[in-house]
Design a protein around this motif. Structure first.
Motif, PDB file in Angstrom:
ATOM      1  N   ALA A  25       0.691  -1.103   0.001  1.00 15.24           N
ATOM      2  CA  ALA A  25       0.018  -0.114   0.035  1.00 15.24           C
ATOM      3  C   ALA A  25       0.723   1.360   0.147  1.00 15.24           C
ATOM      4  CB  ALA A  25      -0.865  -0.012   1.196  1.00 15.24           C
ATOM      5  N   ILE A  26       1.776   1.286   0.929  1.00 13.28           N
ATOM      6  CA  ILE A  26       2.810   2.441   0.811  1.00 13.28           C
ATOM      7  C   ILE A  26       3.432   2.488  -0.271  1.00 13.28           C
ATOM      8  CG2 ILE A  26       4.904   3.465   2.126  1.00 13.28           C
ATOM      9  CD1 ILE A  26       3.652   1.926   4.524  1.00 13.28           C
TER      10      ILE A  26
ATOM     11  N   LYS B 110       5.989  11.563   2.646  1.00 10.17           N
ATOM     12  CA  LYS B 110       6.218  10.505   1.720  1.00 10.17           C
ATOM     13  C   LYS B 110       7.949  10.550   1.705  1.00 10.17           C
ATOM     14  CE  LYS B 110       5.390   9.237  -2.724  1.00 10.17           C
ATOM     15  NZ  LYS B 110       6.707   8.683  -3.121  1.00 10.17           N
ATOM     16  N   GLU B 111       8.711  11.849   1.752  1.00 14.56           N
ATOM     17  CA  GLU B 111      10.065  11.560   1.426  1.00 14.56           C
ATOM     18  C   GLU B 111      10.828  10.400   2.192  1.00 14.56           C
ATOM     19  OE1 GLU B 111       9.500  15.912   3.135  1.00 14.56           O
ATOM     20  OE2 GLU B 111       8.476  14.457   1.769  1.00 14.56           O
ATOM     21  N   LEU B 112       9.880  10.151   3.471  1.00 13.29           N
ATOM     22  CA  LEU B 112      10.874   9.214   4.230  1.00 13.29           C
ATOM     23  C   LEU B 112      10.689   7.982   3.844  1.00 13.29           C
ATOM     24  CD1 LEU B 112       9.679  10.751   7.929  1.00 13.29           C
ATOM     25  CD2 LEU B 112      12.088  10.758   6.791  1.00 13.29           C
ATOM     26  N   VAL B 113       9.904   7.512   3.185  1.00 12.19           N
ATOM     27  CA  VAL B 113       9.439   6.203   2.512  1.00 12.19           C
ATOM     28  C   VAL B 113      10.834   5.537   1.839  1.00 12.19           C
ATOM     29  CG1 VAL B 113       8.338   4.990   0.636  1.00 12.19           C
ATOM     30  CG2 VAL B 113       6.920   6.579   1.798  1.00 12.19           C
ATOM     31  N   ALA B 114      11.861   6.268   1.434  1.00 12.77           N
ATOM     32  CA  ALA B 114      12.901   5.726   0.901  1.00 12.77           C
ATOM     33  C   ALA B 114      13.817   5.255   2.060  1.00 12.77           C
ATOM     34  CB  ALA B 114      13.790   7.015   0.205  1.00 12.77           C
ATOM     35  N   HIS B 115      13.751   5.779   3.357  1.00 16.14           N
ATOM     36  CA  HIS B 115      14.335   4.993   4.315  1.00 16.14           C
ATOM     37  C   HIS B 115      13.489   3.990   4.913  1.00 16.14           C
ATOM     38  CE1 HIS B 115      17.260   8.295   4.168  1.00 16.14           C
ATOM     39  NE2 HIS B 115      16.307   9.383   4.291  1.00 16.14           N
ATOM     40  N   ILE B 116      12.223   3.835   4.963  1.00 13.69           N
ATOM     41  CA  ILE B 116      11.173   3.029   5.695  1.00 13.69           C
ATOM     42  C   ILE B 116      10.992   1.761   4.912  1.00 13.69           C
ATOM     43  CG2 ILE B 116       8.792   2.739   6.311  1.00 13.69           C
ATOM     44  CD1 ILE B 116       8.568   5.895   6.780  1.00 13.69           C
ATOM     45  N   LEU B 117      11.141   1.866   3.593  1.00 14.32           N
ATOM     46  CA  LEU B 117      11.023   0.694   2.673  1.00 14.32           C
ATOM     47  C   LEU B 117      12.289   0.285   2.159  1.00 14.32           C
ATOM     48  CD1 LEU B 117       7.698   1.265   0.789  1.00 14.32           C
ATOM     49  CD2 LEU B 117       8.028   0.187   3.335  1.00 14.32           C
ATOM     50  N   PRO B 118      12.393  -1.344   2.162  1.00  9.50           N
ATOM     51  CA  PRO B 118      11.610  -2.272   2.333  1.00  9.50           C
ATOM     52  C   PRO B 118      11.536  -2.619   3.819  1.00  9.50           C
ATOM     53  CG  PRO B 118      13.715  -3.051   1.350  1.00  9.50           C
ATOM     54  CD  PRO B 118      13.664  -1.777   1.334  1.00  9.50           C
ATOM     55  N   PHE B 119      10.513  -3.095   4.380  1.00 13.17           N
ATOM     56  CA  PHE B 119      10.493  -3.877   5.785  1.00 13.17           C
ATOM     57  C   PHE B 119      11.440  -4.742   5.795  1.00 13.17           C
ATOM     58  CE2 PHE B 119       5.748  -2.358   6.063  1.00 13.17           C
ATOM     59  CZ  PHE B 119       5.955  -0.865   6.482  1.00 13.17           C
ATOM     60  N   PRO B 120      12.411  -4.760   6.835  1.00 17.93           N
ATOM     61  CA  PRO B 120      13.108  -6.185   7.071  1.00 17.93           C
ATOM     62  C   PRO B 120      12.093  -7.375   7.196  1.00 17.93           C
ATOM     63  CG  PRO B 120      13.992  -4.131   8.327  1.00 17.93           C
ATOM     64  CD  PRO B 120      12.684  -3.669   7.601  1.00 17.93           C
ATOM     65  N   LYS B 121      12.445  -8.255   6.602  1.00 20.87           N
ATOM     66  CA  LYS B 121      11.649  -9.514   6.715  1.00 20.87           C
ATOM     67  C   LYS B 121      11.631 -10.029   8.307  1.00 20.87           C
ATOM     68  CE  LYS B 121      10.828  -9.952   2.370  1.00 20.87           C
ATOM     69  NZ  LYS B 121       9.359  -9.466   1.942  1.00 20.87           N
ATOM     70  N   SER B 122      12.799  -9.803   8.833  1.00 12.82           N
ATOM     71  CA  SER B 122      12.891 -10.529  10.612  1.00 12.82           C
ATOM     72  C   SER B 122      11.881  -9.592  11.556  1.00 12.82           C
ATOM     73  CB  SER B 122      14.048 -10.623  10.727  1.00 12.82           C
ATOM     74  OG  SER B 122      14.840  -9.297  10.734  1.00 12.82           O
ATOM     75  N   ILE B 123      11.512  -8.361  11.329  1.00 13.98           N
ATOM     76  CA  ILE B 123      10.922  -7.528  12.463  1.00 13.98           C
ATOM     77  C   ILE B 123       9.506  -8.141  12.477  1.00 13.98           C
ATOM     78  CG2 ILE B 123      12.536  -5.670  11.931  1.00 13.98           C
ATOM     79  CD1 ILE B 123       9.942  -4.198  10.329  1.00 13.98           C
TER      80      ILE B 123
ATOM     81  N   ILE C 139      12.537   4.806  12.426  1.00 19.44           N
ATOM     82  CA  ILE C 139      13.033   5.320  11.271  1.00 19.44           C
ATOM     83  C   ILE C 139      12.825   6.885  11.050  1.00 19.44           C
ATOM     84  CG2 ILE C 139      13.086   5.380   8.908  1.00 19.44           C
ATOM     85  CD1 ILE C 139      14.595   3.322   9.956  1.00 19.44           C
ATOM     86  N   ILE C 140      11.236   7.305  11.308  1.00 20.53           N
ATOM     87  CA  ILE C 140      11.151   8.552  11.206  1.00 20.53           C
ATOM     88  C   ILE C 140      11.744   9.438  12.409  1.00 20.53           C
ATOM     89  CG2 ILE C 140       9.171  10.075  11.453  1.00 20.53           C
ATOM     90  CD1 ILE C 140       7.232   8.028  10.460  1.00 20.53           C
ATOM     91  N   ALA C 141      11.888   8.774  13.544  1.00 15.68           N
ATOM     92  CA  ALA C 141      12.448   9.759  14.658  1.00 15.68           C
ATOM     93  C   ALA C 141      13.980   9.751  14.471  1.00 15.68           C
ATOM     94  CB  ALA C 141      12.239   8.711  16.026  1.00 15.68           C
TER      95      ALA C 141
END
Length: 607
Positions: free
Chosen positions: A443-444, A529-542, A552-554
Motif C-alpha cells: 500500500a505504501i 512521503k520523502e521518508l518512504v525511501a528510508h522506511i521501505l523495504p521492511f526487513p523480513k525479520s522484524i 526510522i522517522i524519529a
C-alpha cells in the motif's frame, strides 16, 4: 472550525465583536473568553453577552499599578487553563494583546498543541506606549515587555493594530508573519453640514486629557495660527490635565469653549462641523501609529493637525487629511473634509475590516498538503465499508485511498470494487505476498501524495482527523511524522477499559523510546512521503511495521506524539493486530531483532 477569541478589557470590545461576526459568518463556532471587569468604568460586568464567557478578574482602580499587572496575570492563567481543559474544541486561537502575559501563556498552548493556529493581535505596545518615561528601562517594566518579545514568534500569525508596531516587533518575529489590521467602525448614515467661521480659526480637542497629551505643542500651534486669525478651541472631553490645557490655550490667545463630555454622535458632529481641524497631538514618547481620537475625526470628516509618526503621518501626507507638524502658518483646504470621510470609509470601516481579515487569513494559509491513505485488508468484509466511509468523507479531490488486499475467503474484494465505482479516490492493488507487513508495504509503495496515513480495515476515523493532522505539518518542514492516540472500543464501538501505554503530554519521540516501549500504533501514524525511501523495504525479520516506521522517522526527522484521540480502535476476535500480552522472552527477542535491523539500515544509508 472552532475559534476562541481572547480579550482582557472592554476597551477594544468593538474589535472583538467584528472578529466574532466575521468568523460566525464563515460558519465557524466562536467563543469569546474575556474579563468581567470593565477597564473604562472600573466596575464589575453583570450582564451576559451572546458568545462570551466571562472570567472573574481582580479589580484595579489605577491604570498604572501593580494591582493591574497582577489582575492580568491571574486572568491569563485562568483563561488559558480553561483553553487547555477544552483543547479538543480549539482549532484557532485569536489573542488580543496586551496584556503581555497572554503571549507567554498562549505560547505554552501552541507548544503543547502545535496543530492549533495561533494569531496574536497586537492592539497596543506595553511598555512602549506607557507614560512612564525612563522607567521603561527599569527591571519590572522591562521584564513585562520581554513577556511579549520572547514568546511572540510562537504565533502562526501576528496582526498589528498599526504598521508602526512592526518596526519594533521585527526584531523578534519575521516580517512575513505580520499583517496590519486597522481599527474599524460600522458605517452609519453620515449627516454633516460644515460651517466653519471665516473670521477666526476653530480647533477641536476630543477625548481624555491626560499626561500623554502634548499640551505645550498645542499651545505652540495656537500661537502660530493666532498670527493669521484669532483662535477658538473647542474641548470635548475631560481628564486630569484639562485645566492645564485650558490655561495653556488662553495663554497663547485662544478662546476656549468647554463642552464637557458628549456622547451623542449628532451633538459631536455639530461641533466638528464648526471646526477647521481636530487636534491629534501627543508627546514624542508615545509610541502609536493610529489613535482612537483620529478615527473619531476621520469618521466625522474633520481634517487633523497631527504629530503622530508612522501610519498617521503617512496617511495625512498621502491622502491630504490635514496638516502634519511642524507648520509655519495656518492653511486650510475645504476638500480635505471630503478626503477624511472617504479615507474612513475606504480604510477604517467595518466592511473593510472584514475583507482585511479574510485576506490576511487567506494569505497565511500554507499550500494545502495532499494526502494518501495506505489501508491493508484481509477478510475485512464485516467492517471495511464503515471504515472507508469514515475516511473518504474527509478526502479532497486530489487525495487518494490506496487499498492493498491479500486474497480473502470472504467478500472483501467485491465490497471494494463496488465502493470504487462511486469513490474516485479509491484505488485497489493486490498484494502478491501474504502477511500484514507485506500488505502495508504494498500500500505504501503505491502512495503518491505528500502525507501518508496508515489505516487498519476495521477502525472508525473521527471526522476531523485528517485536517487536525495536516495542521501539525503545515509550516513545519522539520516534522517528519505525527502519532496520535486512539479510543479503544469493542465490536459495537463502545469504549472499553484497557491498560494502554500512553504518554502524559505531547512530545517528540526518540528511537530509544519507541524501542523500549512502543508508543507508535500504525493506525494512528502519519508521515511525509520523502521518508518512504528510508522506511521501505521492511526487513523480513522484524515483528511488526509500527515500531520500525516510528524508529526510522524519529532517526531521520522528528516524530511528534500528540495527546489527541482521533480514531475508534476496534478490538475484536479477528484483529490481525489485536493487542495481546506477549511473553517476556519473545518481547526481548523482538526488540533485539528490531534494534539489529534498525542499526543495519542506518549504517547502510550512512546517516
Amino acid at each position: 472550525m472552532n475559534v476562541f477569541i481572547i480579550n482582557s478589557a472592554d476597551t477594544y470590545e468593538h474589535r472583538v465583536d467584528l472578529l466574532y461576526n466575521f468568523f460566525k459568518k464563515q460558519g465557524n463556532h466562536v467563543t469569546v473568553l474575556a474579563s468581567d471587569f470593565r477597564h473604562i468604568a472600573k466596575e464589575r460586568r453583570m450582564e451576559p453577552k451572546e458568545g462570551y464567557k466571562f472570567f472573574t478578574a481582580e479589580p484595579y482602580y489605577r491604570n498604572l499599578s501593580m494591582q493591574r499587572i497582577m489582575s492580568y496575570k491571574h486572568l491569563s492563567e485562568d483563561i488559558f487553563r480553561y483553553v487547555g481543559e477544552h483543547i479538543q474544541e480549539v482549532d484557532l486561537l485569536w489573542v488580543l494583546v496586551p496584556p503581555n502575559s497572554f503571549v507567554k501563556d498562549a505560547a505554552k498552548i501552541k507548544k503543547q498543541y502545535p496543530r492549533i493556529q495561533l494569531v496574536l493581535d497586537i492592539i497596543d505596545m506595553w511598555p512602549e506606549t506607557l507614560p512612564v518615561g525612563n522607567l521603561k528601562d527599569c527591571y519590572p517594566i522591562k521584564f513585562w515587555g520581554r513577556l511579549r518579545d520572547e514568546y511572540i514568534n510562537c504565533a502562526d500569525l501576528v496582526v498589528t493594530e498599526c504598521a508602526l508596531y512592526q518596526e519594533k516587533l521585527k526584531k523578534y518575529v519575521p516580517i512575513s508573519k505580520m499583517h496590519t489590521l486597522y481599527l474599524a467602525r460600522d458605517i452609519h448614515e453620515f449627516n454633516s453640514s460644515p460651517d466653519v467661521p471665516k473670521d477666526r480659526i476653530a480647533l477641536c480637542y476630543l477625548g481624555s486629557i491626560n499626561n500623554i497629551i502634548d499640551i505645550d505643542t498645542i499651545g505652540h500651534v495656537i500661537e502660530v495660527f493666532s498670527k493669521t486669525l484669532p483662535v477658538v478651541l473647542h474641548i470635548i472631553g475631560d481628564g486630569e490635565k484639562k485645566n492645564e490645557l485650558i490655561d495653556c490655550a488662553k495663554k497663547y490667545g485662544a478662546d476656549v469653549i468647554d463642552h464637557g463630555l458628549i456622547y451623542q454622535p449628532d451633538e459631536k458632529q455639530a461641533i466638528f462641523d464648526q471646526c477647521h481641524y481636530g487636534l491629534n497631538i501627543y508627546k514624542s514618547s508615545v509610541y502609536i501609529g493610529l489613535t482612537m481620537k483620529s478615527m473619531d475625526y476621520f469618521e466625522a470628516g474633520l481634517p487633523i493637525i497631527n504629530n503622530i509618526q508612522g501610519d498617521s503621518y503617512q496617511f495625512v501626507e498621502k491622502y491630504k487629511l490635514g496638516l502634519n507638524l511642524p507648520v509655519k502658518q495656518f492653511t486650510y483646504d475645504p476638500n480635505q473634509r471630503k478626503n477624511t470621510r472617504l479615507f474612513f470609509e475606504d480604510y477604517l470601516s467595518s466592511p473593510v475590516f472584514m475583507k482585511s481579515v479574510d485576506k490576511i487569513l487567506d494569505q497565511n494559509k500554507k499550500d494545502d498538503l495532499t494526502v494518501s491513505i495506505a489501508l491493508a485488508t484481509y477478510n475485512g468484509e464485516k467492517y471495511i465499508e464503515e471504515q472507508i466511509m469514515s475516511i473518504t468523507c474527509q478526502l479532497h479531490e486530489e487525495d487518494e485511498l490506496i487499498v492493498s488486499y491479500n486474497p480473502s475467503i470472504d467478500h472483501t474484494l467485491e465490497i471494494l470494487q463496488k465502493l470504487a465505482k462511486t469513490i474516485p479516490q479509491l484505488k485497489i492493488y493486490k498484494c502478491k505476498e501474504r502477511g500484514v507487513m507485506s500488505n502495508f508495504e504494498n500500500a505504501i509503495k503505491h502512495c503518491r501524495n505528500e502525507l501518508i496515513f496508515l489505516s487498519d480495515q476495521d477502525d472508525v476515523w473521527h471526522p476531523d482527523k485528517i485536517e487536525r493532522m495536516k495542521r501539525y505539518f503545515q509550516g513545519n518542514q522539520d516534522l517528519g511524522g505525527v502519532v496520535h492516540e486512539a479510543i479503544i472500543v469493542d465490536e459495537n464501538l463502545q469504549p472499553v477499559e484497557y491498560g494502554k501505554k500512553e504518554l502524559d503530554h505531547t512530545q517528540y519521540l526518540s528511537p530509544k523510546q519507541i524501542l523500549y516501549k512502543n508508543y507508535v500504533q500504525g493506525s494512528c501514524l502519519v508521515f511525509r512521503k520523502e521518508l518512504v525511501a528510508h522506511i521501505l523495504p521492511f526487513p523480513k525479520s522484524i515483528p511488526m511495521h509500527d515500531s520500525w516506521i516510528g524508529m526510522i522517522i524519529a532517526h531521520y526527522s522528528k516524530l511528534l506524539y500528540v495527546k489527541e484521540k482521533l480514531i475508534d480502535y476496534r478490538q475484536h476476535e479477528h484483529n490481525v493486530t489485536s493487542r495481546t500480552h506477549q511473553r517476556i522472552k519473545k518481547m526481548a527477542k523482538d526488540r533485539m531483532t528490531l534494534f539489529y535491523e534498525y542499526e543495519k539500515r542506518i549504517r547502510k544509508t550512512g546517516a
